[in-house]
Design a protein around this motif. Structure first.
Motif, PDB file in Angstrom:
ATOM      1  N   MET A   1      18.318   9.378  12.787  1.00 12.03           N
ATOM      2  CA  MET A   1      17.332   8.448  12.763  1.00 12.03           C
ATOM      3  C   MET A   1      16.269   9.135  12.010  1.00 12.03           C
ATOM      4  SD  MET A   1      15.435   6.695  15.847  1.00 12.03           S
ATOM      5  CE  MET A   1      16.985   6.170  16.647  1.00 12.03           C
ATOM      6  N   PRO A   2      15.675   8.446  10.864  1.00 14.80           N
ATOM      7  CA  PRO A   2      14.662   8.925  10.207  1.00 14.80           C
ATOM      8  C   PRO A   2      13.209   9.071  10.877  1.00 14.80           C
ATOM      9  CG  PRO A   2      15.023   6.941   9.387  1.00 14.80           C
ATOM     10  CD  PRO A   2      16.050   7.154  10.465  1.00 14.80           C
ATOM     11  N   LEU A   3      12.129   9.839  10.292  1.00 12.49           N
ATOM     12  CA  LEU A   3      11.094  10.056  10.849  1.00 12.49           C
ATOM     13  C   LEU A   3      10.208   8.614  10.723  1.00 12.49           C
ATOM     14  CD1 LEU A   3      10.120  13.480   9.465  1.00 12.49           C
ATOM     15  CD2 LEU A   3      10.559  13.086  12.040  1.00 12.49           C
ATOM     16  N   ASP A   4       9.355   8.322  11.683  1.00 15.47           N
ATOM     17  CA  ASP A   4       8.505   7.160  11.410  1.00 15.47           C
ATOM     18  C   ASP A   4       7.092   8.187  10.814  1.00 15.47           C
ATOM     19  OD1 ASP A   4       9.975   5.124  12.676  1.00 15.47           O
ATOM     20  OD2 ASP A   4       9.138   5.591  14.800  1.00 15.47           O
ATOM     21  N   ILE A   5       6.890   7.549   9.703  1.00 15.82           N
ATOM     22  CA  ILE A   5       5.624   8.192   8.920  1.00 15.82           C
ATOM     23  C   ILE A   5       4.522   7.353   8.907  1.00 15.82           C
ATOM     24  CG2 ILE A   5       5.116   9.316   6.935  1.00 15.82           C
ATOM     25  CD1 ILE A   5       8.042  10.279   6.503  1.00 15.82           C
ATOM     26  N   VAL A   6       3.298   7.817   9.013  1.00  9.32           N
ATOM     27  CA  VAL A   6       2.118   7.040   9.366  1.00  9.32           C
ATOM     28  C   VAL A   6       0.971   7.840   8.202  1.00  9.32           C
ATOM     29  CG1 VAL A   6       0.206   6.026  10.232  1.00  9.32           C
ATOM     30  CG2 VAL A   6       2.590   6.085  11.535  1.00  9.32           C
ATOM     31  N   THR A   7       0.684   6.826   7.103  1.00  6.37           N
ATOM     32  CA  THR A   7      -0.385   7.629   6.204  1.00  6.37           C
ATOM     33  C   THR A   7      -1.656   7.377   6.808  1.00  6.37           C
ATOM     34  OG1 THR A   7       1.124   6.844   4.175  1.00  6.37           O
ATOM     35  CG2 THR A   7      -1.279   7.299   3.895  1.00  6.37           C
ATOM     36  N   VAL A   8      -2.546   8.466   6.788  1.00  2.00           N
ATOM     37  CA  VAL A   8      -3.599   8.240   7.527  1.00  2.00           C
ATOM     38  C   VAL A   8      -4.672   8.487   6.300  1.00  2.00           C
ATOM     39  CG1 VAL A   8      -5.197   8.910   9.266  1.00  2.00           C
ATOM     40  CG2 VAL A   8      -2.605   8.861   9.744  1.00  2.00           C
ATOM     41  N   PRO A   9      -5.709   7.650   6.132  1.00  2.00           N
ATOM     42  CA  PRO A   9      -6.807   7.926   5.132  1.00  2.00           C
ATOM     43  C   PRO A   9      -7.919   8.934   5.952  1.00  2.00           C
ATOM     44  CG  PRO A   9      -6.251   5.645   5.117  1.00  2.00           C
ATOM     45  CD  PRO A   9      -5.652   6.259   6.302  1.00  2.00           C
ATOM     46  N   CYS A  10      -8.328   9.792   5.165  1.00  2.00           N
ATOM     47  CA  CYS A  10      -9.064  10.699   5.707  1.00  2.00           C
ATOM     48  C   CYS A  10     -10.483  11.079   4.739  1.00  2.00           C
ATOM     49  CB  CYS A  10      -8.776  12.054   6.247  1.00  2.00           C
ATOM     50  SG  CYS A  10      -7.370  11.919   7.425  1.00  2.00           S
ATOM     51  N   LEU A  11     -11.462  11.415   4.975  1.00  2.00           N
ATOM     52  CA  LEU A  11     -12.628  11.822   4.218  1.00  2.00           C
ATOM     53  C   LEU A  11     -12.826  10.626   3.098  1.00  2.00           C
ATOM     54  CD1 LEU A  11     -11.871  15.530   3.642  1.00  2.00           C
ATOM     55  CD2 LEU A  11     -13.463  14.661   5.363  1.00  2.00           C
ATOM     56  N   LYS A  12     -13.041  11.187   1.818  1.00  2.00           N
ATOM     57  CA  LYS A  12     -13.479  10.087   0.795  1.00  2.00           C
ATOM     58  C   LYS A  12     -12.230   9.660   0.325  1.00  2.00           C
ATOM     59  CE  LYS A  12     -15.858   9.419  -3.616  1.00  2.00           C
ATOM     60  NZ  LYS A  12     -16.737  10.143  -4.624  1.00  2.00           N
ATOM     61  N   ASP A  13     -11.128  10.444   0.113  1.00  4.58           N
ATOM     62  CA  ASP A  13      -9.999  10.037  -0.792  1.00  4.58           C
ATOM     63  C   ASP A  13      -8.854  10.919  -0.323  1.00  4.58           C
ATOM     64  OD1 ASP A  13     -10.346  12.308  -2.035  1.00  4.58           O
ATOM     65  OD2 ASP A  13     -11.452  11.322  -3.826  1.00  4.58           O
ATOM     66  N   ASN A  14      -8.736  11.482   0.813  1.00  2.00           N
ATOM     67  CA  ASN A  14      -7.727  12.336   1.360  1.00  2.00           C
ATOM     68  C   ASN A  14      -6.773  11.472   2.004  1.00  2.00           C
ATOM     69  OD1 ASN A  14      -9.518  14.709   0.784  1.00  2.00           O
ATOM     70  ND2 ASN A  14      -7.890  15.852   1.359  1.00  2.00           N
ATOM     71  N   TYR A  15      -5.465  11.868   1.888  1.00  7.92           N
ATOM     72  CA  TYR A  15      -4.560  11.594   2.700  1.00  7.92           C
ATOM     73  C   TYR A  15      -3.819  12.523   3.659  1.00  7.92           C
ATOM     74  CZ  TYR A  15      -4.806   7.072   0.352  1.00  7.92           C
ATOM     75  OH  TYR A  15      -4.982   5.821  -0.585  1.00  7.92           O
ATOM     76  N   ALA A  16      -3.675  12.241   5.034  1.00  6.89           N
ATOM     77  CA  ALA A  16      -2.889  13.105   5.799  1.00  6.89           C
ATOM     78  C   ALA A  16      -1.797  12.083   6.626  1.00  6.89           C
ATOM     79  CB  ALA A  16      -3.733  13.798   6.876  1.00  6.89           C
ATOM     80  N   TYR A  17      -0.880  12.944   7.271  1.00  4.56           N
ATOM     81  CA  TYR A  17       0.222  11.918   7.765  1.00  4.56           C
ATOM     82  C   TYR A  17       0.600  12.394   9.081  1.00  4.56           C
ATOM     83  CZ  TYR A  17       0.606  11.281   3.067  1.00  4.56           C
ATOM     84  OH  TYR A  17       0.176  10.862   1.588  1.00  4.56           O
ATOM     85  N   LEU A  18       1.054  11.587  10.012  1.00  2.23           N
ATOM     86  CA  LEU A  18       1.702  11.741  10.951  1.00  2.23           C
ATOM     87  C   LEU A  18       3.105  11.443  10.982  1.00  2.23           C
ATOM     88  CD1 LEU A  18      -0.472   9.605  13.694  1.00  2.23           C
ATOM     89  CD2 LEU A  18      -0.438  12.205  13.387  1.00  2.23           C
ATOM     90  N   ALA A  19       4.149  12.337  11.284  1.00  5.24           N
ATOM     91  CA  ALA A  19       5.455  12.228  11.175  1.00  5.24           C
ATOM     92  C   ALA A  19       6.148  12.212  12.751  1.00  5.24           C
ATOM     93  CB  ALA A  19       6.116  13.127  10.468  1.00  5.24           C
ATOM     94  N   HIS A  20       6.784  11.100  13.248  1.00 10.45           N
ATOM     95  CA  HIS A  20       7.277  11.134  14.362  1.00 10.45           C
ATOM     96  C   HIS A  20       8.500  10.798  14.574  1.00 10.45           C
ATOM     97  CE1 HIS A  20       6.891   9.579  18.664  1.00 10.45           C
ATOM     98  NE2 HIS A  20       7.705   8.643  18.284  1.00 10.45           N
ATOM     99  N   ASP A  21       9.360  11.649  15.517  1.00 10.34           N
ATOM    100  CA  ASP A  21      10.819  11.622  15.626  1.00 10.34           C
ATOM    101  C   ASP A  21      11.134  10.450  16.829  1.00 10.34           C
ATOM    102  OD1 ASP A  21      13.607  11.801  15.571  1.00 10.34           O
ATOM    103  OD2 ASP A  21      13.383  13.677  17.029  1.00 10.34           O
ATOM    104  N   PRO A  22      11.567   9.174  16.398  1.00  9.15           N
ATOM    105  CA  PRO A  22      11.879   8.482  17.417  1.00  9.15           C
ATOM    106  C   PRO A  22      12.902   8.762  18.637  1.00  9.15           C
ATOM    107  CG  PRO A  22      12.437   7.376  15.659  1.00  9.15           C
ATOM    108  CD  PRO A  22      11.813   8.671  15.115  1.00  9.15           C
TER     109      PRO A  22
END
Length: 256
Positions: A1-22
């Motif tokens: 089962m693939p990861l659930d990945i959430v794109t999270v905007p941070c600061l002015k123009d950064n991206y970080a990510y949450l990767a969740h194994d269901p």
């Protein structure tokens, strides 16, 4: 089962990510520009952050780490062993080719030095996902601050060798500016022309342009296309070695 990945905007123009194994509930953060948006995204989903995967030492990718650890003190910090002296204290130090797991999903570490020496990417083939931060970006690549042009070209070549359906989760919303530059390099590239229009439309509507598909990057990103005869000819370097073409394109971007 693939990861659930959430794109999270941070600061002015950064991206970080949450990767969740269901399957197991395991959740990792990939880079931590700031804590609050990541904690809010995890809380909204009821996820417990158990790992913090760090791509490189620049402040806008690590400054939120203390806040994540305050909220999740058992979270393990994972990074490149070769850059451990400049990273926050690591619980798990990895090298190129080492496995990295999020629940039941196993990925691998790719050394993508160039932007910094010791920059790594995390590739999860089961999820068609690669987290590249400031190495390969949408229509761009990171400025070569610490490494060399050959080193950066080698890193980009490793990423380009991944399957075309790989989703590239990069570290910044620079795509619109990158498109303007790319069109100066390869103005006759119809795929690039169409993508630039789509990017302008998306940005005007307040939409993100990250992540992107690797196949799309191969067709439009001038830094990945340095090995193509079309791009070399477009900048008057027909027949030149790809690394030299890349160096010229990167130098032009530095001065753009």
């Amino acid at each position: 089962m693939p990861l659930d990945i959430v794109t999270v905007p941070c600061l002015k123009d950064n991206y970080a990510y949450l990767a969740h194994d269901p399957a197991t509930g395991a959740t990792a953060v990939i880079d931590v520009p700031e804590a609050a948006p990541l904690l809010a995204a995890a809380k909204a989903r009821g996820w417990t952050i158990g790992q913090i995967l760090i791509t490189h030492h620049h402040w806008d990718h690590v400054d939120g780490l203390a806040g994540i650890r305050d909220a999740f003190p058992d979270a393990k910090v994972v990074g490149h062993a070769a850059d451990a002296e400049r990273l926050p204290p690591l619980d798990v130090a990895l090298n190129e080719g080492d496995p990295v797991t999020i629940g039941t999903e196993t990925g691998t570490v790719i050394d993508v030095s160039g932007h910094t020496v010791g920059h790594i990417a995390f590739y999860f083939p089961g999820s068609n996902a690669v987290f590249t931060a400031d190495s390969l970006m949408a229509l761009g690549c990171g400025r070569v601050f610490e490494g060399t042009f050959p080193q950066m070209w080698d890193s980009l070549s490793k990423l380009a060798a991944l399957p075309d359906d790989t989703v590239v989760y990069s570290g910044h919303e620079y795509t619109q500016a990158n498109a303007r530059f790319a069109l100066t390099i390869e103005p006759g590239n119809t795929d690039l022309q169409e993508r630039a229009v789509e990017i302008d439309t998306d940005r005007e509507a307040g939409k993100r342009t990250v992540p992107s598909l690797l196949g799309t990057e191969k067709a439009t990103n001038p830094f990945l296309r340095a090995a193509t005869p079309e791009l070399a000819a477009a900048i008057g370097m027909a027949g030149a070695a790809p690394v030299d073409v890349f160096a010229e394109v990167r130098t032009r971007k530095d001065n753009f």
